[in-house]
Design an enzyme around this catalytic site. Structure first.
Site, PDB file in Angstrom:
ATOM      1  N   TYR A 189     -14.600  -9.286  16.218  1.00 12.82           N
ATOM      2  CA  TYR A 189     -13.503  -8.381  15.824  1.00 12.82           C
ATOM      3  C   TYR A 189     -13.689  -7.938  14.365  1.00 12.82           C
ATOM      4  O   TYR A 189     -13.508  -6.766  14.027  1.00 12.82           O
ATOM      5  CB  TYR A 189     -12.168  -9.106  16.014  1.00 12.82           C
ATOM      6  CG  TYR A 189     -10.976  -8.430  15.369  1.00 12.82           C
ATOM      7  CD1 TYR A 189     -10.562  -7.161  15.771  1.00 12.82           C
ATOM      8  CD2 TYR A 189     -10.251  -9.074  14.365  1.00 12.82           C
ATOM      9  CE1 TYR A 189      -9.459  -6.550  15.173  1.00 12.82           C
ATOM     10  CE2 TYR A 189      -9.150  -8.470  13.767  1.00 12.82           C
ATOM     11  CZ  TYR A 189      -8.761  -7.206  14.176  1.00 12.82           C
ATOM     12  OH  TYR A 189      -7.682  -6.599  13.576  1.00 12.82           O
TER      13      TYR A 189
ATOM     14  N   SER B  18      -1.145  -7.663   6.168  1.00  9.62           N
ATOM     15  CA  SER B  18      -1.125  -6.631   7.213  1.00  9.62           C
ATOM     16  C   SER B  18       0.138  -6.737   8.068  1.00  9.62           C
ATOM     17  O   SER B  18       0.649  -7.840   8.297  1.00  9.62           O
ATOM     18  CB  SER B  18      -2.351  -6.819   8.111  1.00  9.62           C
ATOM     19  OG  SER B  18      -2.201  -6.112   9.316  1.00  9.62           O
TER      20      SER B  18
ATOM     21  N   GLN C 160       1.323  -4.191   3.807  1.00  8.99           N
ATOM     22  CA  GLN C 160       0.738  -3.003   4.449  1.00  8.99           C
ATOM     23  C   GLN C 160       1.541  -2.644   5.693  1.00  8.99           C
ATOM     24  O   GLN C 160       1.764  -3.493   6.566  1.00  8.99           O
ATOM     25  CB  GLN C 160      -0.717  -3.269   4.832  1.00  8.99           C
ATOM     26  CG  GLN C 160      -1.379  -2.132   5.599  1.00  8.99           C
ATOM     27  CD  GLN C 160      -1.312  -2.321   7.103  1.00  8.99           C
ATOM     28  OE1 GLN C 160      -1.402  -3.442   7.596  1.00  8.99           O
ATOM     29  NE2 GLN C 160      -1.151  -1.238   7.851  1.00  8.99           N
TER      30      GLN C 160
ATOM     31  N   TYR D 210       2.065  -0.324   9.133  1.00  7.73           N
ATOM     32  CA  TYR D 210       1.689   0.631  10.175  1.00  7.73           C
ATOM     33  C   TYR D 210       2.990   1.226  10.684  1.00  7.73           C
ATOM     34  O   TYR D 210       3.926   0.481  10.991  1.00  7.73           O
ATOM     35  CB  TYR D 210       0.984  -0.071  11.344  1.00  7.73           C
ATOM     36  CG  TYR D 210      -0.483  -0.351  11.120  1.00  7.73           C
ATOM     37  CD1 TYR D 210      -1.348   0.645  10.688  1.00  7.73           C
ATOM     38  CD2 TYR D 210      -1.011  -1.606  11.400  1.00  7.73           C
ATOM     39  CE1 TYR D 210      -2.704   0.385  10.519  1.00  7.73           C
ATOM     40  CE2 TYR D 210      -2.365  -1.872  11.234  1.00  7.73           C
ATOM     41  CZ  TYR D 210      -3.199  -0.867  10.795  1.00  7.73           C
ATOM     42  OH  TYR D 210      -4.541  -1.117  10.632  1.00  7.73           O
TER      43      TYR D 210
ATOM     44  N   THR E  79      -0.738   2.643   5.657  1.00  7.57           N
ATOM     45  CA  THR E  79      -2.047   2.997   6.226  1.00  7.57           C
ATOM     46  C   THR E  79      -1.927   4.255   7.074  1.00  7.57           C
ATOM     47  O   THR E  79      -1.099   4.318   7.988  1.00  7.57           O
ATOM     48  CB  THR E  79      -2.600   1.816   7.045  1.00  7.57           C
ATOM     49  OG1 THR E  79      -2.767   0.711   6.158  1.00  7.57           O
ATOM     50  CG2 THR E  79      -3.939   2.154   7.681  1.00  7.57           C
TER      51      THR E  79
ATOM     52  N   ARG F 142     -13.686  -0.187  19.502  1.00  4.73           N
ATOM     53  CA  ARG F 142     -14.774  -1.119  19.179  1.00  4.73           C
ATOM     54  C   ARG F 142     -15.158  -1.799  20.494  1.00  4.73           C
ATOM     55  O   ARG F 142     -14.358  -2.528  21.078  1.00  4.73           O
ATOM     56  CB  ARG F 142     -14.298  -2.126  18.128  1.00  4.73           C
ATOM     57  CG  ARG F 142     -13.973  -1.454  16.793  1.00  4.73           C
ATOM     58  CD  ARG F 142     -13.490  -2.443  15.766  1.00  4.73           C
ATOM     59  NE  ARG F 142     -12.242  -3.055  16.166  1.00  4.73           N
ATOM     60  CZ  ARG F 142     -11.026  -2.630  15.803  1.00  4.73           C
ATOM     61  NH1 ARG F 142     -10.896  -1.571  15.039  1.00  4.73           N
ATOM     62  NH2 ARG F 142      -9.949  -3.259  16.204  1.00  4.73           N
TER      63      ARG F 142
ATOM     64  N   LYS G  56      -3.167   4.478   2.044  1.00  5.40           N
ATOM     65  CA  LYS G  56      -4.492   3.945   2.410  1.00  5.40           C
ATOM     66  C   LYS G  56      -5.119   4.759   3.539  1.00  5.40           C
ATOM     67  O   LYS G  56      -4.436   5.086   4.516  1.00  5.40           O
ATOM     68  CB  LYS G  56      -4.320   2.485   2.859  1.00  5.40           C
ATOM     69  CG  LYS G  56      -5.579   1.804   3.347  1.00  5.40           C
ATOM     70  CD  LYS G  56      -5.329   0.319   3.566  1.00  5.40           C
ATOM     71  CE  LYS G  56      -6.594  -0.430   3.899  1.00  5.40           C
ATOM     72  NZ  LYS G  56      -7.055  -0.253   5.267  1.00  5.40           N
TER      73      LYS G  56
ATOM     74  N   HIS H 235     -11.374   2.710   6.664  1.00  9.72           N
ATOM     75  CA  HIS H 235     -10.950   1.531   7.419  1.00  9.72           C
ATOM     76  C   HIS H 235     -12.151   0.615   7.739  1.00  9.72           C
ATOM     77  O   HIS H 235     -12.227  -0.006   8.789  1.00  9.72           O
ATOM     78  CB  HIS H 235     -10.273   1.972   8.725  1.00  9.72           C
ATOM     79  CG  HIS H 235      -9.119   1.116   9.160  1.00  9.72           C
ATOM     80  ND1 HIS H 235      -7.808   1.455   8.944  1.00  9.72           N
ATOM     81  CD2 HIS H 235      -9.076  -0.079   9.803  1.00  9.72           C
ATOM     82  CE1 HIS H 235      -7.017   0.517   9.454  1.00  9.72           C
ATOM     83  NE2 HIS H 235      -7.772  -0.436   9.972  1.00  9.72           N
TER      84      HIS H 235
ATOM     85  N   ARG I  19     -14.057   1.410  11.035  1.00 10.26           N
ATOM     86  CA  ARG I  19     -13.470   0.965  12.302  1.00 10.26           C
ATOM     87  C   ARG I  19     -12.708   2.069  13.020  1.00 10.26           C
ATOM     88  O   ARG I  19     -12.235   1.867  14.126  1.00 10.26           O
ATOM     89  CB  ARG I  19     -12.512  -0.209  12.043  1.00 10.26           C
ATOM     90  CG  ARG I  19     -13.213  -1.384  11.420  1.00 10.26           C
ATOM     91  CD  ARG I  19     -12.232  -2.393  10.848  1.00 10.26           C
ATOM     92  NE  ARG I  19     -11.520  -3.170  11.827  1.00 10.26           N
ATOM     93  CZ  ARG I  19     -12.016  -4.212  12.478  1.00 10.26           C
ATOM     94  NH1 ARG I  19     -13.257  -4.578  12.263  1.00 10.26           N
ATOM     95  NH2 ARG I  19     -11.284  -4.883  13.342  1.00 10.26           N
TER      96      ARG I  19
HETATM   97  C1  LIG Z   1     -10.985  -7.390  11.033  1.00 11.80           C
HETATM   98  C2  LIG Z   1     -10.327  -6.273  10.289  1.00 11.80           C
HETATM   99  C3  LIG Z   1      -8.975  -6.013  10.511  1.00 11.80           C
HETATM  100  C4  LIG Z   1      -8.344  -5.020   9.770  1.00 11.80           C
HETATM  101  N1  LIG Z   1      -6.986  -4.830   9.926  1.00 11.80           N
HETATM  102  C5  LIG Z   1      -6.347  -3.920   9.144  1.00 11.80           C
HETATM  103  C6  LIG Z   1      -4.938  -3.803   9.185  1.00 11.80           C
HETATM  104  O1  LIG Z   1      -4.257  -4.531   9.894  1.00 11.80           O
HETATM  105  N2  LIG Z   1      -4.369  -2.863   8.400  1.00 11.80           N
HETATM  106  C7  LIG Z   1      -5.099  -2.036   7.579  1.00 11.80           C
HETATM  107  O2  LIG Z   1      -4.525  -1.180   6.892  1.00 11.80           O
HETATM  108  N3  LIG Z   1      -6.429  -2.157   7.502  1.00 11.80           N
HETATM  109  C8  LIG Z   1      -7.065  -3.089   8.245  1.00 11.80           C
HETATM  110  N4  LIG Z   1      -8.421  -3.232   8.139  1.00 11.80           N
HETATM  111  C9  LIG Z   1      -9.171  -2.404   7.173  1.00 11.80           C
HETATM  112  C10 LIG Z   1      -9.225  -3.095   5.808  1.00 11.80           C
HETATM  113  O3  LIG Z   1      -7.969  -3.091   5.186  1.00 11.80           O
HETATM  114  C11 LIG Z   1     -10.220  -2.411   4.874  1.00 11.80           C
HETATM  115  O4  LIG Z   1      -9.940  -1.038   4.825  1.00 11.80           O
HETATM  116  C12 LIG Z   1     -11.665  -2.617   5.314  1.00 11.80           C
HETATM  117  O5  LIG Z   1     -11.879  -3.929   5.762  1.00 11.80           O
HETATM  118  C13 LIG Z   1     -12.600  -2.324   4.156  1.00 11.80           C
HETATM  119  O6  LIG Z   1     -13.919  -2.432   4.537  1.00 11.80           O
HETATM  120  P1  LIG Z   1     -14.821  -3.749   4.314  1.00 11.80           P
HETATM  121  O7  LIG Z   1     -14.415  -4.708   5.406  1.00 11.80           O
HETATM  122  O8  LIG Z   1     -16.186  -3.233   4.490  1.00 11.80           O
HETATM  123  O9  LIG Z   1     -14.502  -4.304   2.951  1.00 11.80           O
HETATM  124  C14 LIG Z   1      -9.080  -4.241   8.854  1.00 11.80           C
HETATM  125  C15 LIG Z   1     -10.434  -4.508   8.647  1.00 11.80           C
HETATM  126  C16 LIG Z   1     -11.055  -5.520   9.349  1.00 11.80           C
HETATM  127  C17 LIG Z   1     -12.501  -5.815   9.076  1.00 11.80           C
END
Ligand SMILES: Cc1cc2nc3c(=O)[nH]c(=O)nc-3n(C[C@H](O)[C@H](O)[C@H](O)COP(=O)(O)O)c2cc1C
Length: 387
Positions: free
Chosen positions: A25, A107, A128, A130, A156, A165, A252, A276, A279
């Site tokens: 994940y 989150s 954060q 949603y 966000t 994914r 964000k 993100h 993702r």
């Molecule tokens: C496993 C995972 C879960 C994430 N869940 C959220 C989330 O709940 N809310 C959000 O705004 N961003 C989420 N993100 C994005 C992160 O806040 C961030 O933008 C991202 O991890 C940055 O990239 P990096 O992992 O390469 O540092 C998630 C990222 C990952 C890897």
């Protein structure tokens, strides 16, 4: 205990210790993962200028993000299901951030609730959000964040619909994990993780279960997102949310100059240039590649932060030198957490801090706040010519 010197050391340990569905994940991007890969490989294209015979004593990495003092301009990004990488993960990560002196962002899709994290920390953290269709739920969660003393709302904007994914679908990702035969076989090898989980009550979405009405399957992130997230979120709604919150607001998921200008218009305090972590929209450009044009357009009107792809203190330095006032790490701290809990998050922060500090010195600088493009060698066509 192995000697840990890099974020990648923590990643490998995380892979060994956490259940496959949660490691996967974290360690994936959407569809072909092109954007996910380029977020990191584009950092590698930027080189550093070695300078010598410059006084490098009395160095400092301290700075401010949205007016808040930070030990280094690196916050922990909001990461859903953090409490599934390691029992009570959000509490552990928040404590590590607090001790280190950097902001922690919780989150909406966390396992530990806003109240859980507030109870175990004394420094205000960031929340954060949603945006959901259920307005009452949104009003209520904003009120909960205010009551918990959160000092910024991170809204966000790049996930109203979930990027696919493949691994999450193939692994049947849920929180807590559904006990299918392949999952049970995998969990049998993760005794450390299992012991932690047996000792905590926090195993589902703490901000949602018991707070949202008429929800179908709360264990599945994908079905919750599809049912509940507000597909009609627009700038007018963002302005209303800003009013409701009434405090510092960080937007964000900005990756385009036009959207950055809109963020300035509505009076946000900061934006996070982000895709993100690769993702969401696969095929989007890396955040580090988009950063310079966004800084050029709005950098004098709003605080610009960035995330996506940071795996070292050198990456942090590159982002700061290209004009970011602050950065965030997502996976880099999650690897630490999955590897060694709170200690692992501290380790991740220490690794990044040391790399940032030494790199700064070898580039002939003593203060992180003075970093500028002069310390970099950026390929001529780095931002690219796209029509
Ligand atoms: C496993 C995972 C879960 C994430 N869940 C959220 C989330 O709940 N809310 C959000 O705004 N961003 C989420 N993100 C994005 C992160 O806040 C961030 O933008 C991202 O991890 C940055 O990239 P990096 O992992 O390469 O540092 C998630 C990222 C990952 C890897």
């Amino acid at each position: 205990m192995p000697v840990i010197t890099t974020i990648d050391d923590l990643r490998r340990m995380h892979k060994r210790r956490a259940p496959k569905m949660f490691y996967d994940y974290a360690e994936s991007g959407s569809w072909t993962e092109q954007t996910f890969r380029e977020n990191t490989s584009d950092f590698d294209l930027i080189r550093l200028r070695q300078r010598v015979a410059v006084d490098m004593s009395n160095r400092t990495t301290t700075s401010q993000m949205i007016g808040q003092d930070v030990a280094m301009p690196v916050a922990l990004a909001p990461v859903g299901l953090t409490g599934m990488q390691c029992a009570d993960g959000e509490i552990k990560a928040a404590k590590a951030a607090e001790k280190f002196g950097v902001p922690f962002t919780l989150s909406t899709m966390s396992i530990c609730s806003i109240e859980d994290v507030a109870e175990h920390t004394s420094t205000p953290f960031w929340f954060q959000l949603y945006v959901m269709q259920d307005e009452e739920f949104v009003d209520n969660i904003i009120a909960r964040a205010k009551n918990a003393g959160c000092s910024a709302l991170v809204l966000t904007l790049d996930l109203q619909i979930l990027g696919q994914r493949h691994k999450d679908l193939k692994n049947g990702l849920t929180a807590p994990p559904k006990l299918t035969i392949p999952t049970m076989i995998n969990l049998a090898t993760k005794w450390r993780w299992g012991l932690g989980m047996l000792q905590t009550k926090r195993r589902s979405f703490g901000n949602i279960v018991g707070h949202a009405k008429g929800v179908g399957d709360t264990s599945s992130l994908s079905s919750w997102t599809a049912e509940q997230f507000d597909l009609q979120l627009d700038w007018a709604k963002i302005a209303k949310l800003k009013e409701k919150w009434g405090g510092k607001l960080i937007l964000k998921g900005i990756l385009d100059v036009e959207d950055a200008k809109k963020a300035v218009e509505i009076g946000a305090d900061a934006i996070i240039v982000s895709n993100h972590g690769g993702r969401q929209l696969d095929g989007a450009l890396s955040a580090i590649r988009m950063l310079p044009s966004i800084v050029a357009a709005v950098g004098d009107k709003i605080e610009v932060h960035m995330d996506s792809g940071i795996r070292s203190g050198q990456d942090v330095l590159k982002a700061l030198a290209l004009g970011a006032k602050g950065t965030y790490i997502g996976r880099a701290f999650i690897y630490g957490l999955g590897a060694m809990g709170e200690e692992g998050v501290t380790k991740a922060l220490e690794v990044i801090h040391k790399e940032l500090d030494i790199t700064m010195a070898l580039c002939g600088r003593r203060d992180v706040q003075t970093l500028d493009r002069d310390v970099l060698l950026v390929p001529k066509n780095f931002e690219g010519e796209w029509a």
